[in-house]
Design an enzyme around this catalytic site. Sequence first.
Site, PDB file in Angstrom:
ATOM      1  N   GLU A   1      12.221 -44.748 -31.840  1.00  0.00           N
ATOM      2  CA  GLU A   1      12.172 -44.948 -32.745  1.00  0.00           C
ATOM      3  C   GLU A   1      11.811 -46.647 -33.923  1.00  0.00           C
ATOM      4  OE1 GLU A   1      16.819 -42.266 -33.071  1.00  0.00           O
ATOM      5  OE2 GLU A   1      16.270 -44.157 -32.881  1.00  0.00           O
TER       6      GLU A   1
ATOM      7  N   ASN B   1      20.629 -41.585 -32.076  1.00  0.00           N
ATOM      8  CA  ASN B   1      21.781 -42.134 -31.662  1.00  0.00           C
ATOM      9  C   ASN B   1      23.001 -41.813 -32.916  1.00  0.00           C
ATOM     10  OD1 ASN B   1      21.680 -43.170 -29.356  1.00  0.00           O
ATOM     11  ND2 ASN B   1      21.547 -44.992 -30.440  1.00  0.00           N
TER      12      ASN B   1
HETATM   13  N1  3HC Z   1      10.862 -42.927 -13.295  1.00  0.00           N
HETATM   14  C1  3HC Z   1      10.064 -42.976 -12.876  1.00  0.00           C
HETATM   15  N2  3HC Z   1      10.118 -40.975 -12.690  1.00  0.00           N
HETATM   16  C2  3HC Z   1      11.956 -40.900 -12.333  1.00  0.00           C
HETATM   17  C3  3HC Z   1      12.310 -41.924 -13.577  1.00  0.00           C
HETATM   18  C4  3HC Z   1      12.085 -43.299 -14.300  1.00  0.00           C
HETATM   19  N3  3HC Z   1      12.641 -44.298 -14.767  1.00  0.00           N
HETATM   20  N4  3HC Z   1      13.949 -41.721 -13.503  1.00  0.00           N
HETATM   21  C5  3HC Z   1      13.526 -40.794 -13.315  1.00  0.00           C
HETATM   22  N5  3HC Z   1      12.730 -40.102 -12.349  1.00  0.00           N
HETATM   23  C6  3HC Z   1      12.376 -38.648 -11.563  1.00  0.00           C
HETATM   24  C7  3HC Z   1      13.474 -38.713 -11.107  1.00  0.00           C
HETATM   25  O1  3HC Z   1      13.627 -39.610  -9.669  1.00  0.00           O
HETATM   26  C8  3HC Z   1      13.291 -37.119 -10.756  1.00  0.00           C
HETATM   27  O2  3HC Z   1      11.804 -36.942  -9.733  1.00  0.00           O
HETATM   28  P1  3HC Z   1      12.298 -36.606  -8.436  1.00  0.00           P
HETATM   29  O3  3HC Z   1      12.876 -34.883  -8.420  1.00  0.00           O
HETATM   30  O4  3HC Z   1      11.522 -37.008  -6.807  1.00  0.00           O
HETATM   31  O5  3HC Z   1      13.857 -37.240  -7.331  1.00  0.00           O
HETATM   32  C9  3HC Z   1      11.648 -36.424 -11.944  1.00  0.00           C
HETATM   33  O6  3HC Z   1      11.848 -38.034 -12.916  1.00  0.00           O
HETATM   34  C10 3HC Z   1      12.091 -35.376 -12.692  1.00  0.00           C
HETATM   35  O7  3HC Z   1      13.945 -35.230 -12.954  1.00  0.00           O
HETATM   36  P2  3HC Z   1      14.563 -34.150 -12.697  1.00  0.00           P
HETATM   37  O8  3HC Z   1      14.666 -33.118 -11.479  1.00  0.00           O
HETATM   38  O9  3HC Z   1      15.898 -35.056 -12.967  1.00  0.00           O
HETATM   39  O10 3HC Z   1      13.757 -33.644 -14.090  1.00  0.00           O
HETATM   40  P3  3HC Z   1      14.482 -33.296 -15.527  1.00  0.00           P
HETATM   41  O11 3HC Z   1      13.165 -32.392 -15.543  1.00  0.00           O
HETATM   42  O12 3HC Z   1      16.287 -32.972 -15.842  1.00  0.00           O
HETATM   43  O13 3HC Z   1      13.590 -35.202 -16.270  1.00  0.00           O
HETATM   44  C11 3HC Z   1      14.985 -36.771 -17.582  1.00  0.00           C
HETATM   45  C12 3HC Z   1      14.683 -36.308 -15.953  1.00  0.00           C
HETATM   46  C13 3HC Z   1      13.593 -36.775 -17.865  1.00  0.00           C
HETATM   47  C14 3HC Z   1      16.047 -37.912 -17.211  1.00  0.00           C
HETATM   48  C15 3HC Z   1      15.897 -35.549 -18.423  1.00  0.00           C
HETATM   49  O14 3HC Z   1      17.004 -35.291 -17.626  1.00  0.00           O
HETATM   50  C16 3HC Z   1      15.724 -36.344 -19.654  1.00  0.00           C
HETATM   51  O15 3HC Z   1      15.168 -35.935 -20.275  1.00  0.00           O
HETATM   52  N6  3HC Z   1      17.295 -36.732 -19.483  1.00  0.00           N
HETATM   53  C17 3HC Z   1      17.710 -36.828 -21.101  1.00  0.00           C
HETATM   54  C18 3HC Z   1      17.531 -38.007 -21.182  1.00  0.00           C
HETATM   55  C19 3HC Z   1      17.998 -38.651 -22.521  1.00  0.00           C
HETATM   56  O16 3HC Z   1      18.719 -38.268 -23.157  1.00  0.00           O
HETATM   57  N7  3HC Z   1      17.581 -40.006 -22.930  1.00  0.00           N
HETATM   58  C20 3HC Z   1      17.586 -40.327 -24.518  1.00  0.00           C
HETATM   59  C21 3HC Z   1      19.549 -41.002 -24.156  1.00  0.00           C
HETATM   60  S1  3HC Z   1      20.433 -41.752 -25.637  1.00  0.00           S
HETATM   61  C22 3HC Z   1      19.217 -43.145 -25.767  1.00  0.00           C
HETATM   62  O17 3HC Z   1      18.540 -43.524 -24.593  1.00  0.00           O
HETATM   63  C23 3HC Z   1      19.397 -43.878 -27.060  1.00  0.00           C
HETATM   64  C24 3HC Z   1      19.990 -45.730 -26.218  1.00  0.00           C
HETATM   65  O18 3HC Z   1      20.253 -46.238 -27.512  1.00  0.00           O
HETATM   66  C25 3HC Z   1      21.687 -45.664 -26.514  1.00  0.00           C
END
Ligand code: 3HC
Length: 388
Positions: free
Chosen positions: A161, A200
């Site tokens: 954003e 948020n």
């Molecule tokens: N770097 C590299 N790889 C990463 C990683 C990172 N930082 N974090 C996770 N991975 C890897 C995992 O280890 C996993 O690999 P593995 O299978 O070998 O262990 C792979 O990514 C995929 O993970 P998942 O199997 O859990 O698959 P998902 O399809 O669920 O993808 C995700 C993971 C992208 C984190 C997904 O779950 C997602 O989008 N979650 C929601 C996150 C969200 O809503 N974020 C915003 C929160 S609000 C915010 O941040 C604002 C703040 O101001 C509060």
Amino acid sequence: MNLGISLLPQINKITVLGSGIMGHGIAQISAMNGYDVVLRDVEEKFLDNAMNKIRWSLDKLVEKNKINKQESDKIYARIKPIVELKEALQDADLLIEAVPEDLKLKEKVYSEVDQFAQEKTIYSSNTSTLPISEISQLTSRPDRFIGLHFFNPPQLMKLVEVIPGASTDKSIVDLGLNFVKSLSKYPILCNKDVPGFIVNRIFIPLVHEAAYCLENDGKSMTQIDSAVKFKLYLPMGIFELADYTGLDVIHKATIEMYSRDKKVVNPHPRIEQLFSSGKLGKKSGEGFYSYGDKNYERVSLSEEEAKQYDPIRILSVAINNAAWLISYGVCTREDVEQALKLGMGLKKELFEIGKDNGIEKIISTLNQLQEKNGPFYAPDPYLMTISN
Ligand code: 3HC
């Protein structure tokens, strides 16, 4: 390696202040896209921890063939961890501040930064909820100050954003938008500097709403979270996501948002209780759920459990806050949908999920909640304009 548009000519060196969950990820993504980066924190041990996390993340990307080992080593070498602020700011073209969400702390940090930053350095903040206009006024350059709000994990989430403050120069807004594109990310302009910006404003209230559901509906956390995942199409359950984000982040965001606008969130005491007892989520080993010491850990949720709960209250609040953003002119409906898709991984358009559940049912759910719990739940007029 630069996955996006070419580097911006006026930005070569970036200094990221704060090496926590967001800071280290922003440093990594900047280095991955060709920038020279300094990562700064107040103690060596925080930086060691951050560099270990960057190494872990780069290794994951190598494992998944997104980059090769040589590229990974080059990216890692492009990030210099530095404690000394003066040295960290030397020659910085862009500062990205990602210190905890506390205006007093930010005031202190910026007064120190102002002593050492060169005239050319543009300031930006990754604040999740504090108004950009307020923070920028604490600095020597409110006209060259912009909000750049990344999402966790910054390495994987495509959204940033971009939030101008009241004094931000138009050229800096353009620079912010182009900088985000140069990181291979997708910028969404937040037209108004409102508490919580776009995502948020939807996400934080949902954590509280889910806590009310847990208290009142006689269902377990995994039943509610499974319903959120399989019926509301979020990749994580909402308690799981709160733990992943950090209860300290959620609590501080709640306080800041609620103190500025009572219409943003209906705080549930459970969040403050978890925060006060040091249960901060994944990072502390316990939050809503308990965790081991792996870098990345998921909660086990199932379609079977999802069948046992109707998350209509959670959906209604999400849609109502999204509707407010549109009515109030913060962004368009398309922007809300893009933001939720790229910032929270929502797999279906929110208003489409609303239609599947029935907009009338959502309005009547909100009316009942308003009668019982007050004006936070008053349905936004935009909802009346949507036909099923
Ligand atoms: N770097 C590299 N790889 C990463 C990683 C990172 N930082 N974090 C996770 N991975 C890897 C995992 O280890 C996993 O690999 P593995 O299978 O070998 O262990 C792979 O990514 C995929 O993970 P998942 O199997 O859990 O698959 P998902 O399809 O669920 O993808 C995700 C993971 C992208 C984190 C997904 O779950 C997602 O989008 N979650 C929601 C996150 C969200 O809503 N974020 C915003 C929160 S609000 C915010 O941040 C604002 C703040 O101001 C509060």
